[in-house]
Scaffold this motif. Sequence first.
Motif, PDB file in Angstrom:
ATOM      1  N   PHE A   1     -26.512  15.397  14.596  1.00 43.96           N
ATOM      2  CA  PHE A   1     -25.872  14.533  13.614  1.00 43.96           C
ATOM      3  C   PHE A   1     -24.969  13.527  14.306  1.00 43.96           C
ATOM      4  CE2 PHE A   1     -22.466  17.433  14.408  1.00 43.96           C
ATOM      5  CZ  PHE A   1     -21.310  16.692  14.220  1.00 43.96           C
ATOM      6  N   SER A   2     -24.758  12.418  13.632  1.00 48.55           N
ATOM      7  CA  SER A   2     -23.788  11.406  14.035  1.00 48.55           C
ATOM      8  C   SER A   2     -23.119  10.956  12.749  1.00 48.55           C
ATOM      9  CB  SER A   2     -24.482  10.232  14.733  1.00 48.55           C
ATOM     10  OG  SER A   2     -23.531   9.252  15.106  1.00 48.55           O
ATOM     11  N   LEU A   3     -21.791  11.021  12.709  1.00 50.53           N
ATOM     12  CA  LEU A   3     -21.029  10.781  11.489  1.00 50.53           C
ATOM     13  C   LEU A   3     -19.924   9.769  11.766  1.00 50.53           C
ATOM     14  CD1 LEU A   3     -20.054  11.529   8.589  1.00 50.53           C
ATOM     15  CD2 LEU A   3     -18.815  13.451   9.642  1.00 50.53           C
ATOM     16  N   ASP A   4     -19.934   8.669  11.005  1.00 48.47           N
ATOM     17  CA  ASP A   4     -18.855   7.688  11.065  1.00 48.47           C
ATOM     18  C   ASP A   4     -17.790   8.143  10.082  1.00 48.47           C
ATOM     19  OD1 ASP A   4     -20.413   6.144  12.816  1.00 48.47           O
ATOM     20  OD2 ASP A   4     -21.350   5.089  11.141  1.00 48.47           O
TER      21      ASP A   4
ATOM     22  N   ARG B   1     -16.228   8.120  15.372  1.00 48.29           N
ATOM     23  CA  ARG B   1     -17.538   8.756  15.223  1.00 48.29           C
ATOM     24  C   ARG B   1     -17.481  10.180  15.778  1.00 48.29           C
ATOM     25  NH1 ARG B   1     -22.326   5.351  17.046  1.00 48.29           N
ATOM     26  NH2 ARG B   1     -21.884   4.513  14.989  1.00 48.29           N
ATOM     27  N   VAL B   2     -18.055  11.097  15.004  1.00 49.08           N
ATOM     28  CA  VAL B   2     -18.175  12.495  15.409  1.00 49.08           C
ATOM     29  C   VAL B   2     -19.670  12.770  15.526  1.00 49.08           C
ATOM     30  CG1 VAL B   2     -17.690  14.884  14.745  1.00 49.08           C
ATOM     31  CG2 VAL B   2     -16.086  13.083  14.146  1.00 49.08           C
ATOM     32  N   GLU B   3     -20.068  13.445  16.585  1.00 51.62           N
ATOM     33  CA  GLU B   3     -21.492  13.742  16.750  1.00 51.62           C
ATOM     34  C   GLU B   3     -21.663  15.080  17.438  1.00 51.62           C
ATOM     35  OE1 GLU B   3     -21.975  10.905  20.675  1.00 51.62           O
ATOM     36  OE2 GLU B   3     -22.608  10.156  18.712  1.00 51.62           O
ATOM     37  N   GLY B   4     -22.846  15.617  17.321  1.00 51.02           N
ATOM     38  CA  GLY B   4     -23.144  16.903  17.933  1.00 51.02           C
ATOM     39  C   GLY B   4     -24.320  17.550  17.231  1.00 51.02           C
ATOM     40  N   TYR B   5     -24.258  18.864  17.068  1.00 51.81           N
ATOM     41  CA  TYR B   5     -25.319  19.629  16.425  1.00 51.81           C
ATOM     42  C   TYR B   5     -24.739  20.426  15.266  1.00 51.81           C
ATOM     43  CZ  TYR B   5     -28.643  18.344  19.934  1.00 51.81           C
ATOM     44  OH  TYR B   5     -29.490  17.606  20.731  1.00 51.81           O
ATOM     45  N   ALA B   6     -25.380  20.291  14.105  1.00 48.98           N
ATOM     46  CA  ALA B   6     -24.996  21.084  12.940  1.00 48.98           C
ATOM     47  C   ALA B   6     -25.744  22.412  12.939  1.00 48.98           C
ATOM     48  CB  ALA B   6     -25.288  20.314  11.651  1.00 48.98           C
TER      49      ALA B   6
ATOM     50  N   THR C   1     -23.702   6.447   6.714  1.00 44.52           N
ATOM     51  CA  THR C   1     -22.542   6.887   7.483  1.00 44.52           C
ATOM     52  C   THR C   1     -22.782   8.247   8.144  1.00 44.52           C
ATOM     53  OG1 THR C   1     -21.547   7.782   5.458  1.00 44.52           O
ATOM     54  CG2 THR C   1     -20.886   5.550   6.132  1.00 44.52           C
ATOM     55  N   LEU C   2     -23.826   8.949   7.700  1.00 44.27           N
ATOM     56  CA  LEU C   2     -24.264  10.197   8.322  1.00 44.27           C
ATOM     57  C   LEU C   2     -25.716  10.008   8.733  1.00 44.27           C
ATOM     58  CD1 LEU C   2     -24.092  13.256   9.035  1.00 44.27           C
ATOM     59  CD2 LEU C   2     -24.771  13.715   6.656  1.00 44.27           C
ATOM     60  N   ARG C   3     -25.992  10.272  10.007  1.00 47.31           N
ATOM     61  CA  ARG C   3     -27.357  10.192  10.518  1.00 47.31           C
ATOM     62  C   ARG C   3     -27.750  11.562  11.046  1.00 47.31           C
ATOM     63  NH1 ARG C   3     -24.168   6.427  11.026  1.00 47.31           N
ATOM     64  NH2 ARG C   3     -23.313   7.092  13.004  1.00 47.31           N
ATOM     65  N   LEU C   4     -28.911  12.038  10.607  1.00 44.85           N
ATOM     66  CA  LEU C   4     -29.426  13.343  11.006  1.00 44.85           C
ATOM     67  C   LEU C   4     -30.783  13.184  11.655  1.00 44.85           C
ATOM     68  CD1 LEU C   4     -28.647  15.272   7.698  1.00 44.85           C
ATOM     69  CD2 LEU C   4     -27.372  15.439   9.833  1.00 44.85           C
ATOM     70  N   SER C   5     -31.063  14.025  12.645  1.00 44.80           N
ATOM     71  CA  SER C   5     -32.386  14.043  13.258  1.00 44.80           C
ATOM     72  C   SER C   5     -32.613  15.420  13.869  1.00 44.80           C
ATOM     73  CB  SER C   5     -32.503  12.958  14.343  1.00 44.80           C
ATOM     74  OG  SER C   5     -31.568  13.196  15.383  1.00 44.80           O
TER      75      SER C   5
END
Length: 183
Positions: free
Chosen positions: A89-92, A24-29, A77-81
């Motif tokens: 974002f959180s990306l599997d 999983r990769v996450e952070g800010y786009a 598989t991609l979650r945005l908020s």
Amino acid sequence: MTAAATLPAVERRAFTEVRTAGRRVEGYAATFGTEAKLGTFVETIEPGAFRSALAGDVLALLDHDAGKVLGRTRSGTLRLSEDTRGLAFSLDLPDTQAGADVLALAARGDLGGMSFGFTVPKGGERWAGNRRSLSAVGLREVSVVSAWPAYPDTEIALRALQTGAEAARRRRVLVMAEAARWA
């Protein structure tokens, strides 16, 4: 005139905060209120700019390449908020070569950051001289980028942020590279 000729041009902006945990990769786009110097103008994104775009199907790509899909909101598989800081974002990551490349580059600290491709709907921007403020965007995709993001305010890391002189040097290099692309 064709339908393609009337479509708004897709713009791209980038940030550099990514964390990994497993696949999983996450952070800010994108981050709100951060200035991006884009050639002859300076751009900022206002809180709420992504609100209406979050309901759509957004892709996660590697380097804006539609041939390297990493995930999408439709499949989960991609979650945005949006939060007070920006577009989180959180990306599997998939078990593909592109997914493996992202993990390897993130672990080494070699990624350039995150980026997003967007259009600006009517009324979604305000100009004051050479300053552009985005209040609404039509989000098309978020991308893990290998090279130069437009917004240099966040950092790529594997659970730890890069700091100090190296981070400042990297920010300067990225700003100069982006300016050269627009010159």
